[in-house]
Design a protein around this motif. Structure first.
Motif, short mmCIF file in Angstrom:
data_model
loop_
_atom_site.label_atom_id
_atom_site.label_comp_id
_atom_site.label_asym_id
_atom_site.label_seq_id
_atom_site.Cartn_x
_atom_site.Cartn_y
_atom_site.Cartn_z
N ILE A 1 -4.32 -4.33 -8.68
CA ILE A 1 -5.58 -4.26 -9.43
C ILE A 1 -6.76 -4.62 -8.53
CG2 ILE A 1 -6.86 -5.28 -11.35
CD1 ILE A 1 -4.17 -5.62 -12.79
N TRP A 2 -6.56 -5.61 -7.65
CA TRP A 2 -7.64 -6.00 -6.73
C TRP A 2 -7.99 -4.85 -5.77
CZ3 TRP A 2 -11.07 -9.49 -7.40
CH2 TRP A 2 -10.78 -10.68 -8.04
N PHE A 3 -7.00 -4.12 -5.30
CA PHE A 3 -7.28 -2.97 -4.42
C PHE A 3 -8.09 -1.91 -5.17
CE2 PHE A 3 -3.87 -4.25 -1.37
CZ PHE A 3 -4.62 -4.10 -0.21
N PHE B 1 -13.96 -4.63 1.95
CA PHE B 1 -13.39 -5.03 0.65
C PHE B 1 -11.86 -4.97 0.70
CE2 PHE B 1 -17.49 -3.34 -1.49
CZ PHE B 1 -18.13 -4.53 -1.18
N ASN B 2 -11.31 -3.93 1.34
CA ASN B 2 -9.85 -3.84 1.47
C ASN B 2 -9.28 -5.00 2.27
OD1 ASN B 2 -9.70 -1.45 0.01
ND2 ASN B 2 -9.76 -0.15 1.81
N ASN C 1 -6.32 5.92 -1.64
CA ASN C 1 -6.53 4.86 -2.64
C ASN C 1 -5.85 5.20 -3.95
OD1 ASN C 1 -8.60 2.47 -2.03
ND2 ASN C 1 -9.21 4.24 -0.80
N ALA C 2 -5.97 6.47 -4.36
CA ALA C 2 -5.30 6.89 -5.60
C ALA C 2 -3.79 6.77 -5.47
CB ALA C 2 -5.71 8.32 -5.94
N MET C 3 -3.23 7.17 -4.31
CA MET C 3 -1.79 7.08 -4.11
C MET C 3 -1.32 5.63 -4.04
SD MET C 3 -0.86 10.08 -4.34
CE MET C 3 -1.48 11.75 -4.21
N LEU C 4 -2.16 4.74 -3.52
CA LEU C 4 -1.79 3.32 -3.51
C LEU C 4 -1.68 2.78 -4.94
CD1 LEU C 4 -1.32 0.74 -1.82
CD2 LEU C 4 -3.78 0.32 -1.99
#
Length: 373
Positions: free
Chosen positions: A242-244, A282-283, A118-121
Motif C-alpha cells: 500500500i505504501w508503494f 518516494f520509492n 508500478n501497476a505490476m508491483l
C-alpha cells in the motif's frame, strides 16, 4: 500581481532539476541495495519477484530523472515558448531538434515502463498476499513475461510508434520534450487517456483490495501463536504494498490534477515540477523504511549502547562509516589504564561481540521478510 509567466517557467525548470537529482539518488540506492542482495545469494540465484520489479521501476526512474528532469531544457532547441498566451525565450535551452527527439523518446519509453511496473508491483502484492501465490509459481514464464517484460515492451512500442514513427514530440509548456497530446490528432489524445486511465484505475483497484485484506486480517483473533505471527507478517507485507502505491500516487496525482482541471493557480505548476520527478525518492523512503525501523528497534534493545539516527540511516543504506586512523586509535589506547585494557581484551569483550552477533542473527529473518514486502 505575483510572478510573471517567464519566472514561473524558470522556477519549474530549477525545481524539476532539484527534485530529479534527489529522485536519481534514491533510485540509485535502491538499485545498489538490490544488487548487493543478489550478490549475497548462493550461486547468484534469482531474487524474489518483488525485488526484481522494484529494480525495474528504479532503473526506469533513474533514466527518467537524469535524461528528462535534470537535463530538462538543456535538450530543448533555443527559441520561444508560449505559456498562457505569453511568449518568451526558453530558459537554459541549449539543444537542437535531434536532442529534443531523443529526450521525447526516453521520456515516453521509461515513463510508460515505470508506470506499468508500478501497476505490476501492485498486482504482485495482491497475488502474493491475497491469492497466496508462491515464489515458485510466480517464476513461471507467463508471470515473468507479464510482470517484468510486458511494461518494457509497451514502452518500446509506444515510443517507436509515436516518437520515431509519427514524430509526436514538442515542449508544450513543460520543462522537457515529450510525446504530448495535440488537438490536431484527437485519436492520440484518446489513446494516451486510455493508457493512463487503465494503469491508474488498476493501481487504485489493487490498493482497495489490499486495504480490504488488511482490515479483514486485523479483525481476526487467532488462537495459536503461529497463526498470529503469520497474520502479522502478512499485514506488514500488505501495508508495504500500500505504501508503494501511495508513493506512486503522490508523485503522479498533481500532474493528473492539472490535466483534469483548468481552473488552477499559475503557481501550481511549480508544485507539479517539484512532485512529479520525485518518484524515485518516494520509492526509496518506502523501500528502506522496514530496514530502518528494524535498525532503530535493535538500537533500542541494546541498553549499553546508543547510536544516532545518522548511524541507523548509514546501516540501512549499507554504508560503512569512516573508521578512525591507527594513530588516533593508538593515542586513545595509551590513555586507557592497563587493568582496563586487560579486561577489555578478555572474556567480557568476546562475549559482548557474540551477544551482538546473536541479536543480529535473530533479527535477520524478520528484516529479510520485511524488506521483501
Amino acid at each position: 500581481m505575483g510572478l510573471s509567466n517567464e519566472k514561473i517557467y524558470l522556477a519549474k525548470v530549477i525545481a524539476a532539476k532539484t527534485s530529479g537529482s534527489i529522485s536519481m539518488v534514491g533510485s540509485g540506492f535502491i538499485i545498489r541495495d538490490v544488487m548487493l542482495r543478489w550478490q549475497r545469494r548462493k550461486e547468484h540465484q534469482f531474487l524474489p519477484i518483488v525485488h526484481r520489479i522494484i529494480l525495474s521501476m528504479s532503473i526506469a526512474d533513474l533514466f527518467t530523472s537524469c535524461s528528462v528532469h535534470i537535463l530538462g531544457t538543456w535538450m530543448v532547441p533555443k527559441g520561444n515558448v508560449t505559456m498562457l498566451d505569453e511568449s518568451f525565450l526558453i530558459p537554459l535551452a541549449a539543444g537542437n531538434e535531434t536532442t529534443c527527439n531523443a529526450q521525447a523518446f526516453i521520456w515516453d519509453l521509461f515513463t510508460l515502463a515505470g508506470c506499468c511496473s508500478n501497476a505490476m508491483l501492485a498486482v504482485t502484492y495482491w497475488l502474493v498476499v491475497c491469492r497466496e501465490k508462491s515464489e515458485k509459481q510466480l517464476n513461471k514464464w507467463k508471470w515473468q513475461f507479464t510482470l517484468l517484460w510486458l511494461p518494457w515492451l509497451l514502452g518500446l512500442a509506444d515510443s517507436f510508434i509515436f516518437v520515431v514513427g509519427f514524430g509526436f514530440y514538442s515542449l508544450n509548456g513543460a520543462w522537457f520534450c515529450g510525446a504530448y497530446v495535440s488537438d490536431d490528432i484527437p485519436w492520440r489524445n484518446w489513446m494516451l487517456a486510455a493508457i493512463a486511465g487503465i494503469i491508474n484505475v488498476w493501481i487504485i483497484l489493487m490498493m482497495v483490495l489490499l486495504i480490504k485484506f488488511v482490515c479483514t486480517l486485523e479483525r481476526k483473533t487467532d488462537t495459536y501463536r503461529r497463526n498470529r505471527e503469520t497474520r502479522e507478517k502478512s499485514i506488514q507485507v500488505t501495508k508495504q504494498g500500500i505504501w508503494f502505491i501511495l508513493a506512486y500516487m503522490a508523485a503522479l496525482m498533481p500532474a493528473v490534477v492539472t490535466i483534469i482541471s483548468e481552473d488552477l493557480p499559475r503557481n501550481f505548476s511549480i508544485f507539479v515540477a517539484c512532485a512529479y520527478p520525485m518518484q524515485g525518492a518516494f520509492n526509496a523512503l518506502v523501500y528502506f523504511r522496514p530496514k530502518y525501523i528494524s535498525e532503530r528497534q535493535k538500537m533500542a534493545s541494546r541498553s549499553d549502547r546508543r547510536e544516532s539516527r545518522v548511524s541507523s540511516i548509514l546501516k540501512t543504506l549499507s554504508i560503512t562509516p569512516p573508521k578512525r586512523s591507527s594513530a588516533s586509535s593508538n593515542a586513545i589506547l595509551q590513555k586507557v589504564p592497563a587493568p582496563l585494557n586487560e579486561q577489555d581484551d578478555g572474556c567480557s569483550g568476546k562475549s559482548q561481540l557474540e551477544e551482538m552477533s546473536m541479536k543480529v542473527g535473530s533479527h535477520s529473518k524478520h528484516v529479510e521478510f520485511a524488506e521483501i514486502g
